[in-house]
Design an enzyme around this catalytic site. Structure first.
Site, PDB file in Angstrom:
ATOM      1  N   ASP A  46       0.829  -1.195   0.000  1.00 39.63           N
ATOM      2  CA  ASP A  46       0.000   0.000   0.000  1.00 39.63           C
ATOM      3  C   ASP A  46       0.867   1.250   0.000  1.00 39.63           C
ATOM      4  O   ASP A  46       1.739   1.413   0.856  1.00 39.63           O
ATOM      5  CB  ASP A  46      -0.889  -0.010   1.248  1.00 39.63           C
ATOM      6  CG  ASP A  46      -1.849   1.165   1.283  1.00 39.63           C
ATOM      7  OD1 ASP A  46      -2.974   1.012   0.779  1.00 39.63           O
ATOM      8  OD2 ASP A  46      -1.482   2.233   1.811  1.00 39.63           O
ATOM      9  N   TYR A  51       2.421   9.911  -0.154  1.00 41.98           N
ATOM     10  CA  TYR A  51       3.478   9.309   0.671  1.00 41.98           C
ATOM     11  C   TYR A  51       4.854   9.640   0.097  1.00 41.98           C
ATOM     12  O   TYR A  51       5.869   9.439   0.763  1.00 41.98           O
ATOM     13  CB  TYR A  51       3.323   7.794   0.750  1.00 41.98           C
ATOM     14  CG  TYR A  51       2.075   7.307   1.432  1.00 41.98           C
ATOM     15  CD1 TYR A  51       1.170   8.176   2.054  1.00 41.98           C
ATOM     16  CD2 TYR A  51       1.766   5.943   1.449  1.00 41.98           C
ATOM     17  CE1 TYR A  51       0.025   7.705   2.662  1.00 41.98           C
ATOM     18  CE2 TYR A  51       0.628   5.471   2.057  1.00 41.98           C
ATOM     19  CZ  TYR A  51      -0.251   6.349   2.659  1.00 41.98           C
ATOM     20  OH  TYR A  51      -1.387   5.862   3.255  1.00 41.98           O
ATOM     21  N   LYS A  76      -2.980   5.877  -4.240  1.00 42.57           N
ATOM     22  CA  LYS A  76      -4.125   6.729  -3.927  1.00 42.57           C
ATOM     23  C   LYS A  76      -3.998   8.098  -4.588  1.00 42.57           C
ATOM     24  O   LYS A  76      -2.896   8.643  -4.719  1.00 42.57           O
ATOM     25  CB  LYS A  76      -4.257   6.908  -2.406  1.00 42.57           C
ATOM     26  CG  LYS A  76      -4.259   5.604  -1.623  1.00 42.57           C
ATOM     27  CD  LYS A  76      -4.402   5.842  -0.136  1.00 42.57           C
ATOM     28  CE  LYS A  76      -4.124   4.573   0.652  1.00 42.57           C
ATOM     29  NZ  LYS A  76      -2.692   4.255   0.736  1.00 42.57           N
ATOM     30  N   HIS A 109      -7.981   9.186  -1.872  1.00 43.82           N
ATOM     31  CA  HIS A 109      -7.352   9.162  -0.549  1.00 43.82           C
ATOM     32  C   HIS A 109      -8.269   9.731   0.537  1.00 43.82           C
ATOM     33  O   HIS A 109      -8.391   9.158   1.622  1.00 43.82           O
ATOM     34  CB  HIS A 109      -6.031   9.930  -0.594  1.00 43.82           C
ATOM     35  CG  HIS A 109      -5.056   9.524   0.450  1.00 43.82           C
ATOM     36  ND1 HIS A 109      -3.697   9.714   0.327  1.00 43.82           N
ATOM     37  CD2 HIS A 109      -5.218   8.926   1.659  1.00 43.82           C
ATOM     38  CE1 HIS A 109      -3.078   9.256   1.396  1.00 43.82           C
ATOM     39  NE2 HIS A 109      -3.984   8.782   2.214  1.00 43.82           N
TER      40      HIS A 109
END
Length: 276
Positions: A46, A51, A76, A109
């Site tokens: 994931d 990120y 996402k 997200h």
């Protein structure tokens, strides 16, 4: 370790019952962590555009030597790219950073209801699925109200909703809604931020009784609730421990004791949280 079971999503694809989270790793740490985790047997990874480690995740997958078709890769859509055209462009940027021909699971997200563009993004994601670029599509941090609007305006339900879920915030009503709609629940921060639930007396006592760690107890609790936890760890020994949760079971009283903690949300409220 026992083999990892899988869930079948509402679109017919499958997803492993536990995965590896990668926030807040940078590219270097993500490459090491993902490569090592896949070597241990993880098959669900994931990440997210926000990120800032999709490149590292992609490198880790390539470095692992595990066949691409065996790995379920999730990323996402960030809030700054909500909108139809923006979603298509953002997905392509993520796909290029990952170095993949397709993404297995693509999520919105956060809903960012103030912007009121998540339905437009969802329509773009439906196109990505139709074009085979995203095998499955879903959401993260959406409430039943947000999901009902997606269904009303497009006729397409998410395959997954990834939400904050841990013993301090077990989300019974949200899980029941998902089950009624055929949506799989995924848990982010399944061990809680700061690993707070691991120090709860009920968790500690059950771990001692079963001869496992508190983290394994909590992850097993997720598994038995029928949700998919995605714990983050870059340490091989912790990755191995987190994966080794299929060789024991909690009894109903233990599940209830873990679920009976004082309720405490540790992350943002989907109605107001803004992530760009």
């Amino acid at each position: 370790m026992s083999s990892i079971p899988a869930h079948t999503l509402n679109d017919g694809t499958t997803i492993p019952a536990i995965g590896l989270g990668t926030w807040p790793m940078d590219d270097v740490r993500a490459e090491e962590a993902v490569s090592g985790a896949l070597g241990l047997g993880y098959r669900l990874v994931d990440t997210a555009a926000n990120y800032h480690n999709e490149t590292g995740v992609g490198r880790g997958i390539a470095r692992s030597g595990v066949p691409r078709e065996e790995v379920v890769v999730t990323t996402k859509l960030p809030g700054r790219h909500h909108g139809y055209a923006e979603t298509l462009a953002s997905f392509e940027e993520s796909r290029q950073r990952l170095g993949l021909e397709y993404v297995d699971l693509y999520l919105i997200h956060w809903p960012l209801p103030r912007l009121d563009k998540y339905v437009d993004s969802w329509k773009a994601m439906i196109k990505l699925r139709e074009d085979g670029l995203a095998r499955s599509i879903g959401v993260s941090n959406f409430t039943p109200r947000h999901i009902a609007r997606l269904e009303d305006e497009t006729g397409v339900l998410p395959a997954v909703n990834q939400i904050e879920l841990h013993p301090l915030f077990p989300q019974e009503e949200r899980r029941a809604f998902h089950a009624d709609k055929g949506i799989l629940t995924e848990s982010w921060s399944p061990l809680g931020r700061g690993r707070l639930p691991l120090h709860e007396p009920a968790v500690v006592a059950i771990a001692e009784e079963l001869g496992v760690t508190p983290a394994q107890v909590v992850l097993r609790w997720h598994i038995q609730l029928g949700v998919v936890p995605i714990p983050k760890s870059a340490a091989p020994e912790r990755q191995r421990e987190n994966l080794d949760v299929f060789g024991f079971r909690l009894d109903p009283a233990q599940v209830a004791a873990i679920s009976g903690q004082v309720r405490r949300r540790l992350g943002g409220d989907p109605e107001t949280h803004e992530e760009f």
